[in-house]
Write a protein that holds these residues in place. Structure first.
Motif, short mmCIF file in Angstrom:
data_model
loop_
_atom_site.label_atom_id
_atom_site.label_comp_id
_atom_site.label_asym_id
_atom_site.label_seq_id
_atom_site.Cartn_x
_atom_site.Cartn_y
_atom_site.Cartn_z
N GLN A 73 0.82 -1.22 0.00
CA GLN A 73 0.00 0.00 0.00
C GLN A 73 0.86 1.27 0.00
N VAL A 74 2.11 1.16 0.43
CA VAL A 74 2.97 2.34 0.50
C VAL A 74 3.11 3.03 -0.86
N PRO A 75 3.54 2.32 -1.94
CA PRO A 75 3.64 3.00 -3.24
C PRO A 75 2.28 3.44 -3.79
N VAL A 76 1.20 2.78 -3.38
CA VAL A 76 -0.13 3.20 -3.83
C VAL A 76 -0.45 4.59 -3.31
N ARG A 86 12.64 7.16 2.84
CA ARG A 86 13.63 8.16 2.44
C ARG A 86 13.12 9.02 1.28
N ARG A 87 12.51 8.38 0.27
CA ARG A 87 12.00 9.13 -0.88
C ARG A 87 10.90 10.10 -0.47
N LEU A 88 10.02 9.65 0.42
CA LEU A 88 8.90 10.50 0.83
C LEU A 88 9.38 11.68 1.67
N ILE A 89 10.44 11.48 2.43
CA ILE A 89 11.02 12.61 3.18
C ILE A 89 11.66 13.60 2.22
N GLU A 90 12.32 13.07 1.17
CA GLU A 90 12.93 13.96 0.17
C GLU A 90 11.86 14.79 -0.54
N VAL A 91 10.70 14.20 -0.81
CA VAL A 91 9.61 14.94 -1.45
C VAL A 91 9.20 16.11 -0.57
N SER A 92 9.13 15.88 0.73
CA SER A 92 8.74 16.93 1.66
C SER A 92 9.76 18.05 1.67
N ALA A 93 11.03 17.69 1.50
CA ALA A 93 12.09 18.69 1.56
C ALA A 93 12.13 19.59 0.33
N ARG A 94 11.52 19.13 -0.79
CA ARG A 94 11.59 19.92 -2.03
C ARG A 94 10.70 21.16 -1.99
N ALA A 134 -0.45 10.71 -3.79
CA ALA A 134 0.11 12.02 -3.48
C ALA A 134 0.62 12.72 -4.75
N GLU A 135 1.29 11.96 -5.62
CA GLU A 135 1.80 12.55 -6.86
C GLU A 135 0.66 12.99 -7.78
N ILE A 136 -0.40 12.20 -7.83
CA ILE A 136 -1.54 12.57 -8.69
C ILE A 136 -2.21 13.84 -8.18
N ARG A 162 2.04 12.11 3.91
CA ARG A 162 2.23 11.77 5.33
C ARG A 162 1.70 10.36 5.63
N ARG A 163 0.57 10.07 5.04
CA ARG A 163 0.00 8.73 5.25
C ARG A 163 0.94 7.65 4.70
N ALA A 164 1.48 7.91 3.50
CA ALA A 164 2.41 6.95 2.91
C ALA A 164 3.67 6.82 3.76
N LEU A 165 4.16 7.95 4.28
CA LEU A 165 5.36 7.92 5.11
C LEU A 165 5.12 7.13 6.39
N ASP A 166 3.97 7.34 7.02
CA ASP A 166 3.64 6.57 8.23
C ASP A 166 3.61 5.08 7.93
N LEU A 167 2.98 4.71 6.80
CA LEU A 167 2.92 3.30 6.41
C LEU A 167 4.32 2.75 6.15
N ALA A 168 5.16 3.54 5.48
CA ALA A 168 6.52 3.10 5.17
C ALA A 168 7.31 2.85 6.45
N ARG A 169 7.13 3.73 7.45
CA ARG A 169 7.86 3.56 8.71
C ARG A 169 7.36 2.35 9.49
N VAL A 170 6.03 2.19 9.53
CA VAL A 170 5.45 1.07 10.29
C VAL A 170 5.83 -0.26 9.67
#
Length: 809
Positions: A760-763, A801-809, A768-770, A785-793
């Protein structure tokens, strides 16, 4: 060079090394020389596809090339022709000259339908270079008839279909049967049919000869032999006697070929006048009728009474055999001593038919033997049990089994030194053992036989219908006798049969009840495998939390490498992934310690997949490098395709897109050539992602739609989520944002419903990208944020890492 010339060059190159893989590069050079096309691999694949359609031999895709497997000559299954066949000249001429696809021969029992059908088949077999198939359907026998599914399984194996590739649905079996016959001229002999069944090929160039006691369309109906034909038959056997005696013999045998044949065998060392005196005797008046004809009964009676006592005893016992045929060992088990000599007497008297090392009774003779009376064939059932158990242990020593009862030491035991020997015995006796299960009724041997056959049925899931039939009979017997442990065992067997047939919904309540009964009995030895399989069924149905719980409870009883590996696979979908890796490492260590070669390879690949999800690509490389040399034919094409797909996915992550495309197409061909829908779907999906990265978007969409169609056809929720997510990304890149949102939303719902949190993480990241592309930054951030939480859990570190980088852009 023309296409036909290139096709011929390819065939020559493969045939020159038949049975050995020929490298892609060598084949390209053989076909195009020094001037290959711009896309040599796709061109070669296209040419191979055309060649597969034009030859009978099989072309197998290996990791680095193609291999030509020369098919043996078509099946040759016709029974031996009778050397003393007489008469039926008009019928033979008419049938031989007919061009109709079905040649039906009907008539009453003992009239000679089978003899005529076999004579006809031998006369016309040269018209059918594709081979001849034969089955006695036993539609009118005292025991169970051969079902369409059973006959189709035999035919498909004879036509070169691996048991693992025989579909479970009878409609699909029929279609595969007909597809294997298309383009070939095959003769099919269906003996003792009750109707024109789907076993009739209905394929241009193929013909069926069908015998039946029932009326059939377009039939040639046989009558008894004429006086001249019957007299000719007696001449063939050199039966002396006055014309009046010969006429009387023919009359007393009712002009039936079967009765005359038995009389002829009986007269080999007797004077006809003496035989007729017995045949006319008062004992004949006391005889029960067979099929309404006491004359046939009297013929049988005289032949039976002339036998030695041991042969008489064996004949009575043979009437109790529930299956279609038997070997000398089965007869020995029944008799309690070596049956070779008395069985020879029965064959000589034409009371038993012999074909190589197998024996059988004509339906009328079986009915006659039953009327003579004999005890229940308990020793036969015990003979089947001791050998089925031994063969099953050779096939799968790890499967949980019920304890065997004390069995007689003098039962014939077959030598089964290896797996092929065990399979050979089970292939021969499978239908007979199932018939014994059904005949045994409400007694312990019923479920004991059903349990002994489970390892074989697991090995050959194509026989799932027989599996369920046997297990259901065992369940009924256990419930009738109040044997709770046996009831649980049969429920587990039924659940496994449904599972192997992909009927997960039907399997779940069977395992739930088996688990409950094993707990009730405090039978931990049985509870452990039930829980493991119960977990797998939950996993297949998308109940991942329940699956993990059942597997953990199973491991709390006994830690087994296969259960650890299965839990690791569940956690690859549910998370956390670090626990999936831990379970996989434990499973690998135990597999190495127990010298489980296949288990080691499977665990290595499982760890590569776990690290792929985490994003630790150096570890993926390490495990793939270890497993790739272990990919052997024994592990099957599905495993080979799966390892190739994992390598392609790693190459994609490494940015080596051209190599990724090539390897992915190899994986796709291996999976497609063996109709492996799971690995086909995965390969299509990965190939589509590679093509998207190469900016070949139309091709990417096509690949992902193929992956989605296969996923839905096979009910593969994990692959469906992956395919929908990929299609969402394709359409986002193409600018079709509404379509992209639809695909991603559907994927999210399926992942949520199936607890597929890792996938579900890449979904959610794609959602988010769409939304970002749509200009909805607030919703895009919520999804990120939802994807990042899922990725961490779940432990998807690379995605985090990729989702954090998106936030930093």
């Amino acid at each position: 060079m023309s296409k036909e010339s290139r096709l011929a060059a390819l065939h020559r190159a493969l045939a020159a090394q038949a049975g050995q893989p020929v490298l892609f590069a060598d084949l390209i050079r053989a076909v195009w020389g020094d001037d290959p096309p711009s896309g040599p691999l796709p061109a070669l694949r296209s040419l191979v596809k055309r060649l597969r359609q034009s030859i009978d031999d099989e072309i197998v895709t290996d990791a680095s090339g193609y291999r030509l497997v020369v098919r043996p000559p078509g099946p040759r299954q016709l029974p031996a022709d009778l050397p003393d066949f007489v008469g039926r000249d008009e019928e033979l001429a008419a049938l031989s000259a007919s061009n109709t696809p079905v040649l039906a021969i009907t008539g009453p029992p003992g009239i000679g339908k089978t003899a005529l059908a076999v004579r006809l088949a031998h006369r016309i077999r040269d018209r059918f270079p594709g081979g001849q198939l034969h089955v006695n359907l036993r539609g009118f026998a005292a025991g169970p008839a051969v079902t369409v599914e059973q006959a189709l399984g035999r035919f498909l194996r004879s036509l070169g279909v691996s048991p693992a590739n025989i579909p479970l649905d009878v409609g699909e079996q029929i279609e595969l049967y007909r597809s294997k016959l298309r383009g070939r001229r095959v003769l099919v002999l269906l003996d003792n049919a009750t109707e024109l069944s789907p076993l009739v090929p209905d394929v241009d160039g193929c013909t069926a000869i069908v015998t039946s006691r029932n009326e059939l369309a377009g039939q040639v109906r046989l009558d008894v032999l004429t006086d001249d034909e019957a007299s000719t038959l007696l001449d063939r056997w050199q039966i002396d006697g006055s014309p009046q005696d010969r006429v009387e013999l023919i009359k007393l045998c009712a002009h039936l070929p079967l009765a005359l044949r038995i009389a002829g065998a009986h007269l080999a060392d007797r004077h006809l006048s003496d035989y007729l005196a017995d045949l006319r005797g008062d004992g004949r008046l006391d005889a029960l009728e067979i099929e309404g004809d006491a004359a046939v009964q009297a013929t049988f009676d005289l032949s039976y009474r002339a036998l030695p006592e041991r042969a008489q005893h064996l004949f009575r016992l043979l009437g109790q055999i529930p299956g279609a045929d038997f070997g000398v060992e089965a007869a020995t088990a029944l008799l309690g001593e070596d049956a070779t000599e008395p069985l020879g007497h029965l064959v000589h008297a034409n009371l038993v038919q012999r074909a190589q090392d197998r024996h059988s009774l004509h339906d009328l003779l079986r009915a006659y033997a039953l009327r003579l009376g004999a005890p229940e064939p308990t020793r036969l059932y015990e003979y089947y049990l001791v050998n089925a158990d031994a063969a099953g242990r050779r096939l799968n020593p790890e499967v949980h089994r019920m304890e065997l009862p004390r069995l007689p030491d003098d039962l014939p035991r077959h030598d089964m030194p290896d797996e092929p020997g065990a399979l050979a015995w089970l292939d021969t006796e499978r239908a007979n053992v199932v018939a014994a299960v059904l005949a045994a009724g409400d007694q312990p041997i019923t479920w004991q036989l059903a349990d002994a056959m489970r390892a074989y049925f697991m090995h050959h899931a194509a026989n799932a219908i027989e599996w369920r039939t046997a297990a259901q009979a065992g369940l009924q017997a256990a419930q009738h006798l109040g044997e709770v442990g046996a009831e649980a065992n049969m429920l587990g067997s039924l659940g496994l049969a449904h599972w192997r047939s992909s009927q997960f919904t039907e399997a779940l309540p069977k395992y739930a009840r088996a688990v409950s009964l094993a707990r009730q009995e405090n039978d931990l030895d049985s509870l452990q495998p039930y829980l493991g399989n119960f977990g797998i069924i939950h996993w297949e149905l998308g109940n991942l939390a329940e699956a993990a719980e059942a597997m953990r409870e199973s491991l709390s009883i006994v830690r087994k490498p296969n259960t650890l590996f299965n839990l690791s696979c569940v956690l690859e979908d549910l998370g956390p992934l670090d626990l999936a890796v831990s379970c996989g490492e434990d499973a690998l260590r135990m597999s190495v310690e127990q010298n489980l070669t296949a288990g080691v390879a499977i665990c290595l690949h499982g760890l590569a997949v776990s690290h792929q999800f985490i994003g630790e690509f150096d570890e993926v490389e390490r495990y793939l490098a270890e497993v790739e040399p272990l990919v052997t034919p024994e592990l099957g094409p599905s495993f080979a395709a799966s390892v190739l797909e994992s390598r392609a996915l790693l190459l994609f992550e490494q940015g080596r897109l051209a190599e990724a495309e090539s390897v992915c197409r190899q994986a796709l061909e291996v999976a497609a050539s063996h109709e492996d829908e799971l690995n086909q779907a995965d390969a299509h999906s990965t190939l589509g992602s590679v093509l998207r990265q190469l900016s070949r978007l139309d091709e990417a969409v096509q690949q992902h739609h193929q992956a989605l169609a296969l996923s839905r056809k096979a009910g593969l929720a994990r692959c469906e989520v992956q395919s929908l997510t990929a299609l969402a990304a394709d359409h986002r890149v193409l600018g079709n944002l509404a379509a992209a949102l639809g695909f991603a939303t559907e994927a999210d719902k399926i992942a949520e419903r199936g607890q597929l949190r890792v996938r579900q993480v890449p979904v959610v990241a794609e959602l988010a990208e769409i939304h970002r592309a749509n200009g909805d930054e607030a919703e895009a951030e919520r999804c990120r944020r939802r994807a990042l939480d899922l990725a961490r859990v779940t432990g998807r570190k690379e995605w985090a890492r990729r989702l954090i980088e998106v936030s930093a852009r």
